[in-house]
Write an enzyme that holds these catalytic residues in place. Sequence first.
Site, PDB file in Angstrom:
ATOM      1  N   ASN A   9      50.412  47.921  42.694  1.00  0.00           N
ATOM      2  CA  ASN A   9      51.022  46.589  42.538  1.00  0.00           C
ATOM      3  C   ASN A   9      51.205  46.345  41.040  1.00  0.00           C
ATOM      4  O   ASN A   9      50.259  46.023  40.337  1.00  0.00           O
ATOM      5  CB  ASN A   9      50.087  45.534  43.156  1.00  0.00           C
ATOM      6  CG  ASN A   9      50.564  44.112  42.911  1.00  0.00           C
ATOM      7  OD1 ASN A   9      51.686  43.895  42.442  1.00  0.00           O
ATOM      8  ND2 ASN A   9      49.712  43.144  43.230  1.00  0.00           N
ATOM      9  N   LYS A  11      52.731  44.027  39.560  1.00  0.00           N
ATOM     10  CA  LYS A  11      52.810  42.601  39.187  1.00  0.00           C
ATOM     11  C   LYS A  11      53.979  42.394  38.210  1.00  0.00           C
ATOM     12  O   LYS A  11      54.983  43.092  38.315  1.00  0.00           O
ATOM     13  CB  LYS A  11      51.474  42.118  38.626  1.00  0.00           C
ATOM     14  CG  LYS A  11      50.313  42.486  39.557  1.00  0.00           C
ATOM     15  CD  LYS A  11      49.037  41.789  39.257  1.00  0.00           C
ATOM     16  CE  LYS A  11      47.964  42.246  40.253  1.00  0.00           C
ATOM     17  NZ  LYS A  11      46.724  41.548  40.108  1.00  0.00           N
ATOM     18  N   HIS A  96      49.358  37.863  48.748  1.00  0.00           N
ATOM     19  CA  HIS A  96      48.527  38.159  47.579  1.00  0.00           C
ATOM     20  C   HIS A  96      47.928  36.857  47.052  1.00  0.00           C
ATOM     21  O   HIS A  96      48.580  35.813  47.054  1.00  0.00           O
ATOM     22  CB  HIS A  96      49.360  38.856  46.497  1.00  0.00           C
ATOM     23  CG  HIS A  96      48.503  39.441  45.422  1.00  0.00           C
ATOM     24  ND1 HIS A  96      47.955  38.671  44.422  1.00  0.00           N
ATOM     25  CD2 HIS A  96      48.065  40.701  45.224  1.00  0.00           C
ATOM     26  CE1 HIS A  96      47.215  39.451  43.652  1.00  0.00           C
ATOM     27  NE2 HIS A  96      47.268  40.684  44.106  1.00  0.00           N
ATOM     28  N   GLU A  98      47.478  35.778  44.166  1.00  0.00           N
ATOM     29  CA  GLU A  98      48.242  35.124  43.084  1.00  0.00           C
ATOM     30  C   GLU A  98      49.394  34.309  43.655  1.00  0.00           C
ATOM     31  O   GLU A  98      49.736  33.246  43.129  1.00  0.00           O
ATOM     32  CB  GLU A  98      48.743  36.189  42.086  1.00  0.00           C
ATOM     33  CG  GLU A  98      47.586  36.745  41.252  1.00  0.00           C
ATOM     34  CD  GLU A  98      47.766  38.181  40.786  1.00  0.00           C
ATOM     35  OE1 GLU A  98      48.895  38.689  40.802  1.00  0.00           O
ATOM     36  OE2 GLU A  98      46.741  38.800  40.425  1.00  0.00           O
ATOM     37  N   GLU A 168      41.203  42.023  49.429  1.00  0.00           N
ATOM     38  CA  GLU A 168      41.141  41.865  47.981  1.00  0.00           C
ATOM     39  C   GLU A 168      40.289  40.637  47.639  1.00  0.00           C
ATOM     40  O   GLU A 168      40.819  39.516  47.603  1.00  0.00           O
ATOM     41  CB  GLU A 168      42.545  41.673  47.403  1.00  0.00           C
ATOM     42  CG  GLU A 168      43.472  42.833  47.616  1.00  0.00           C
ATOM     43  CD  GLU A 168      44.548  42.907  46.536  1.00  0.00           C
ATOM     44  OE1 GLU A 168      44.666  43.953  45.905  1.00  0.00           O
ATOM     45  OE2 GLU A 168      45.244  41.897  46.309  1.00  0.00           O
ATOM     46  N   GLY A 174      41.562  41.927  38.793  1.00  0.00           N
ATOM     47  CA  GLY A 174      41.825  41.867  37.355  1.00  0.00           C
ATOM     48  C   GLY A 174      40.617  41.495  36.516  1.00  0.00           C
ATOM     49  O   GLY A 174      40.751  41.201  35.332  1.00  0.00           O
ATOM     50  N   SER A 214      40.107  45.546  40.973  1.00  0.00           N
ATOM     51  CA  SER A 214      39.481  46.382  39.941  1.00  0.00           C
ATOM     52  C   SER A 214      39.121  47.778  40.440  1.00  0.00           C
ATOM     53  O   SER A 214      38.114  48.352  40.017  1.00  0.00           O
ATOM     54  CB  SER A 214      38.253  45.677  39.342  1.00  0.00           C
ATOM     55  OG  SER A 214      38.654  44.472  38.699  1.00  0.00           O
TER      56      SER A 214
HETATM   57  P1  PGA Z   1      43.596  44.815  39.963  1.00  0.00           P
HETATM   58  O1  PGA Z   1      44.615  44.045  40.924  1.00  0.00           O
HETATM   59  O2  PGA Z   1      43.517  46.238  40.449  1.00  0.00           O
HETATM   60  O3  PGA Z   1      44.203  44.711  38.597  1.00  0.00           O
HETATM   61  O4  PGA Z   1      42.287  44.128  40.070  1.00  0.00           O
HETATM   62  C1  PGA Z   1      44.695  44.336  42.296  1.00  0.00           C
HETATM   63  C2  PGA Z   1      45.716  43.442  42.956  1.00  0.00           C
HETATM   64  O5  PGA Z   1      45.843  42.276  42.549  1.00  0.00           O
HETATM   65  O6  PGA Z   1      46.421  43.855  43.876  1.00  0.00           O
END
Ligand code: PGA
Length: 252
Positions: A9, A11, A96, A98, A168, A174, A214
């Site tokens: 992903n 982003k 997601h 976000e 997640e 993140g 992460s």
């Molecule tokens: P990350 O994000 O691996 O940077 O923690 C995962 C995601 O949001 O899909």
Amino acid sequence: MRKQIVAGNWKMNKTFQEADELINSILEYIKKDENTAEVVICPPSLYLELASDQANDTTLMIGAQNMSCNGFGAFTGEISAPMLASMGIDYCILGHSERRKYFNESHEMLAGKVEMALKHGIAPIFCCGEQLPERESGNHFNVVKEQIEKALFHLPESDFSKIVLAYEPVWAIGTGVTATSGQAQEMHLYIRNLIKDKYGDDVAQETSILYGGSCNAKNARELFSNPDVDGGLIGGASLKAEEFIKIVRAFD
Ligand code: PGA
């Protein structure tokens, strides 16, 4: 046997030139390797055509990061499932955290997006996961249950079986704080049991459940070694080809 999947992903990252380079580097590895896992990249929508063209005749799959719950019409700035389908896009990340947080995506809206994706032959990578206070108060199972029930469990079995799930935990996204292997397995098994109760054991056993938050080249092997963790949805660590491919190889 359910599919093992590693999905990147991206982003809102990368210029066009950087995206071009990253796709090319990933493809170099993919063409050389016999990968156990299916590899998916989800670049910003502006670069989907580039990705889809480059991935043509390779095993690399392409996903969008979002789409509208509408087909066509007066929705300035949106992209839709029939548009993605017409470009040969395979997957779309939906739900997601976000998008839930910054764009107020509700269970109802997500249910609509999921239906629209399926109607046009796009497989949702449906994300669920609790926030830190929800875990600390012991409410994490209920939160995930509600997210899955409200957006997915109205689907007939034939549609549900096309969905990929991604657990997640929001506190791991993140942050550099990964769920422990035990926490991931516990939730993945819980999710698989929810599916079993609703759609039966065959569907539950065939549904791929990815871990995200992460996940990186150092911890992927341990996370993926759990019986109910079928791969990863990778954010930050998917932005460098070498790191991403190490994660893909964590299955080998
Ligand atoms: P990350 O994000 O691996 O940077 O923690 C995962 C995601 O949001 O899909």
